[in-house]
Motif scaffolding. Structure first.
Motif, PDB file in Angstrom:
ATOM      1  N   LYS A  43      -3.182  -0.387  -3.833  1.00 55.36           N
ATOM      2  CA  LYS A  43      -1.815  -0.917  -3.758  1.00 55.36           C
ATOM      3  C   LYS A  43      -1.131  -0.621  -2.430  1.00 55.36           C
ATOM      4  O   LYS A  43      -0.113  -1.235  -2.111  1.00 55.36           O
ATOM      5  CB  LYS A  43      -0.973  -0.393  -4.924  1.00 55.36           C
ATOM      6  CG  LYS A  43      -1.283  -1.100  -6.238  1.00 55.36           C
ATOM      7  CD  LYS A  43      -0.237  -0.815  -7.284  1.00 55.36           C
ATOM      8  CE  LYS A  43      -0.486  -1.656  -8.533  1.00 55.36           C
ATOM      9  NZ  LYS A  43       0.559  -1.453  -9.566  1.00 55.36           N
ATOM     10  N   ARG A  44      -1.686   0.315  -1.655  1.00 58.47           N
ATOM     11  CA  ARG A  44      -1.159   0.562  -0.318  1.00 58.47           C
ATOM     12  C   ARG A  44      -1.913  -0.265   0.721  1.00 58.47           C
ATOM     13  O   ARG A  44      -1.724  -0.096   1.913  1.00 58.47           O
ATOM     14  CB  ARG A  44      -1.264   2.049   0.033  1.00 58.47           C
ATOM     15  CG  ARG A  44      -0.473   2.965  -0.882  1.00 58.47           C
ATOM     16  CD  ARG A  44       1.006   2.906  -0.654  1.00 58.47           C
ATOM     17  NE  ARG A  44       1.400   3.433   0.649  1.00 58.47           N
ATOM     18  CZ  ARG A  44       2.653   3.615   1.034  1.00 58.47           C
ATOM     19  NH1 ARG A  44       3.646   3.304   0.209  1.00 58.47           N
ATOM     20  NH2 ARG A  44       2.932   4.088   2.228  1.00 58.47           N
ATOM     21  N   ASN A  46      -5.115  -0.231   1.416  1.00 52.70           N
ATOM     22  CA  ASN A  46      -6.138   0.563   2.088  1.00 52.70           C
ATOM     23  C   ASN A  46      -7.374   0.623   1.185  1.00 52.70           C
ATOM     24  O   ASN A  46      -7.342   0.186   0.033  1.00 52.70           O
ATOM     25  CB  ASN A  46      -5.630   1.983   2.367  1.00 52.70           C
ATOM     26  CG  ASN A  46      -4.556   2.010   3.434  1.00 52.70           C
ATOM     27  OD1 ASN A  46      -4.732   1.460   4.517  1.00 52.70           O
ATOM     28  ND2 ASN A  46      -3.432   2.645   3.142  1.00 52.70           N
ATOM     29  N   THR A  76       0.097  -4.435   7.216  1.00 54.57           N
ATOM     30  CA  THR A  76      -0.063  -2.983   7.241  1.00 54.57           C
ATOM     31  C   THR A  76      -0.913  -2.537   8.425  1.00 54.57           C
ATOM     32  O   THR A  76      -0.747  -1.425   8.924  1.00 54.57           O
ATOM     33  CB  THR A  76      -0.728  -2.475   5.951  1.00 54.57           C
ATOM     34  OG1 THR A  76      -2.028  -3.054   5.825  1.00 54.57           O
ATOM     35  CG2 THR A  76       0.101  -2.846   4.736  1.00 54.57           C
ATOM     36  N   TRP A 153       5.665  -5.214   6.883  1.00 55.70           N
ATOM     37  CA  TRP A 153       5.382  -4.157   5.911  1.00 55.70           C
ATOM     38  C   TRP A 153       6.167  -2.899   6.289  1.00 55.70           C
ATOM     39  O   TRP A 153       5.957  -2.317   7.338  1.00 55.70           O
ATOM     40  CB  TRP A 153       3.894  -3.872   5.904  1.00 55.70           C
ATOM     41  CG  TRP A 153       3.468  -2.719   5.031  1.00 55.70           C
ATOM     42  CD1 TRP A 153       3.158  -1.460   5.452  1.00 55.70           C
ATOM     43  CD2 TRP A 153       3.310  -2.722   3.610  1.00 55.70           C
ATOM     44  NE1 TRP A 153       2.805  -0.666   4.378  1.00 55.70           N
ATOM     45  CE2 TRP A 153       2.893  -1.420   3.233  1.00 55.70           C
ATOM     46  CE3 TRP A 153       3.481  -3.688   2.620  1.00 55.70           C
ATOM     47  CZ2 TRP A 153       2.624  -1.077   1.909  1.00 55.70           C
ATOM     48  CZ3 TRP A 153       3.217  -3.341   1.300  1.00 55.70           C
ATOM     49  CH2 TRP A 153       2.798  -2.061   0.963  1.00 55.70           C
ATOM     50  N   PRO A 155       7.406   0.050   3.822  1.00 56.80           N
ATOM     51  CA  PRO A 155       7.698   0.676   2.529  1.00 56.80           C
ATOM     52  C   PRO A 155       8.694   1.817   2.597  1.00 56.80           C
ATOM     53  O   PRO A 155       9.272   2.191   1.570  1.00 56.80           O
ATOM     54  CB  PRO A 155       6.315   1.181   2.070  1.00 56.80           C
ATOM     55  CG  PRO A 155       5.534   1.344   3.324  1.00 56.80           C
ATOM     56  CD  PRO A 155       6.009   0.258   4.243  1.00 56.80           C
ATOM     57  N   SER A 186      -4.444  -6.679  -5.501  1.00 61.12           N
ATOM     58  CA  SER A 186      -5.100  -5.413  -5.196  1.00 61.12           C
ATOM     59  C   SER A 186      -6.018  -5.046  -6.359  1.00 61.12           C
ATOM     60  O   SER A 186      -5.985  -5.679  -7.416  1.00 61.12           O
ATOM     61  CB  SER A 186      -4.060  -4.302  -4.968  1.00 61.12           C
ATOM     62  OG  SER A 186      -3.596  -3.784  -6.200  1.00 61.12           O
ATOM     63  N   ALA A 191       0.386  -5.901  -6.187  1.00 58.19           N
ATOM     64  CA  ALA A 191       1.144  -4.986  -5.331  1.00 58.19           C
ATOM     65  C   ALA A 191       2.366  -5.721  -4.787  1.00 58.19           C
ATOM     66  O   ALA A 191       2.309  -6.921  -4.512  1.00 58.19           O
ATOM     67  CB  ALA A 191       0.266  -4.504  -4.177  1.00 58.19           C
TER      68      ALA A 191
END
Length: 294
Positions: A43-44, A46, A76, A153, A155, A186, A191
């Motif tokens: 969800k990040r 990565n 990101t 992006w 957050p 994701s 996400a």
């Protein structure tokens, strides 16, 4: 999007030359979404894992000399960072053929002769602009004299970021966001898409509507076309999992739309669309596309 932009006009005019039902036989190059199409991250965004058939499909295209790009609406990572992350899991895309919305912004802002850019976002947003020679100010620092504001992006945004963006827009800065997508695929489900929410917040204060530089914008198609050697939309297949992004961009431009079921949209989601809004191909995943091309 400016109607006077010659590169945009060229690509959109090319859409008028298409046949009504594109097929793989007409395709000379591919635009692949990444999240939910070639790979899935956490969800990040990565920790990428390749989806079935993705590595083999790109290897086949390289072997046949068929141009292709990976195009995410995420910001990101820089194209260089994303290329490295994907290559580590066997999805080989060089940085020049790994696109993010900031790739589009660099091209667009250069054509519009912007110099000073206020950025709301992390390294994936500001670094490509710095490398391209723009004078970049990162919120919450103020840049009331900015030519443009770009939201990506971010957050960890706070009130100071919102205030910096609003003051720049009030002072006349052009207003852009990488995407307005509410969610992205994701491994852990949907996400949140942060840039669209932030752009909506700035818009609610300033009354200005953010211009999207990522998919499904015409500018995104211009950028992809350039990386595919100038292919016209009728010569492209755009492959993705999102009805409102890849599918919409393909159908608006006259490219072939290939919808996959490995991300946000299921076979049922695509089938429920009006006939004119459905992808030309709706398939389980890129492994099926691999089978069709072999």
């Amino acid at each position: 999007m400016s109607a006077k932009d010659p590169s945009t006009t060229h690509v959109m005019a090319a859409a008028a030359e298409i046949s009504p039902a594109p097929t793989l036989a007409n395709v000379r190059g591919f635009v692949f979404d990444i999240d939910g199409t070639l790979a899935l991250a956490d969800k990040r965004l990565n920790g990428y894992q390749a989806l079935p058939g993705a590595c083999e499909l790109l290897a086949l295209l390289r072997e046949r000399g068929i141009p292709h790009v990976g195009f995410t609406n995420g910001s990101t990572k820089t194209p260089q960072q994303l290329s490295q992350a994907l290559t580590q899991i066997g999805i080989e895309l060089d940085p020049q053929h790994t696109l993010t919305p900031v790739s589009v912004a660099v091209d667009l802002f250069s054509r519009r002769r912007y110099k000073r850019i206020l950025v709301l976002g992390g390294e994936g947003v500001w670094k490509p602009l710095v490398e391209a020679g723009f004078d970049v100010v990162r919120s919450p620092a103020r840049a009331d004299d900015a030519d443009a504001v770009l939201i990506g992006w971010h957050p960890d945004f706070a009130l100071g970021d919102l205030e910096a963006a609003c003051r720049a827009v009030w002072a006349g800065a052009a207003f852009y966001t990488v995407s307005k997508a509410a969610v992205v695929a994701s491994r852990e489900g949907r996400a949140l898409g942060i840039s669209g929410a932030l752009a909506a917040a700035v818009g609610s204060v300033t009354g200005k509507k953010a211009v999207v530089v990522g998919k499904p914008s015409a500018q995104a198609l211009v950028c992809a076309s350039g990386r595919l050697g100038g292919l016209k939309p009728a010569q492209m297949a755009i492959v993705g999992d999102d009805i409102s992004l890849e599918n919409a961009m393909a159908l608006r431009s006259g490219a072939m739309s290939v919808g996959v079921h490995t991300g946000l949209s299921s076979a049922e989601d695509f089938a429920r669309l009006p006939v004119a809004s459905r992808p030309h191909l709706s398939i389980s995943g890129v492994d099926r596309l691999l089978e069709m091309l072999r």
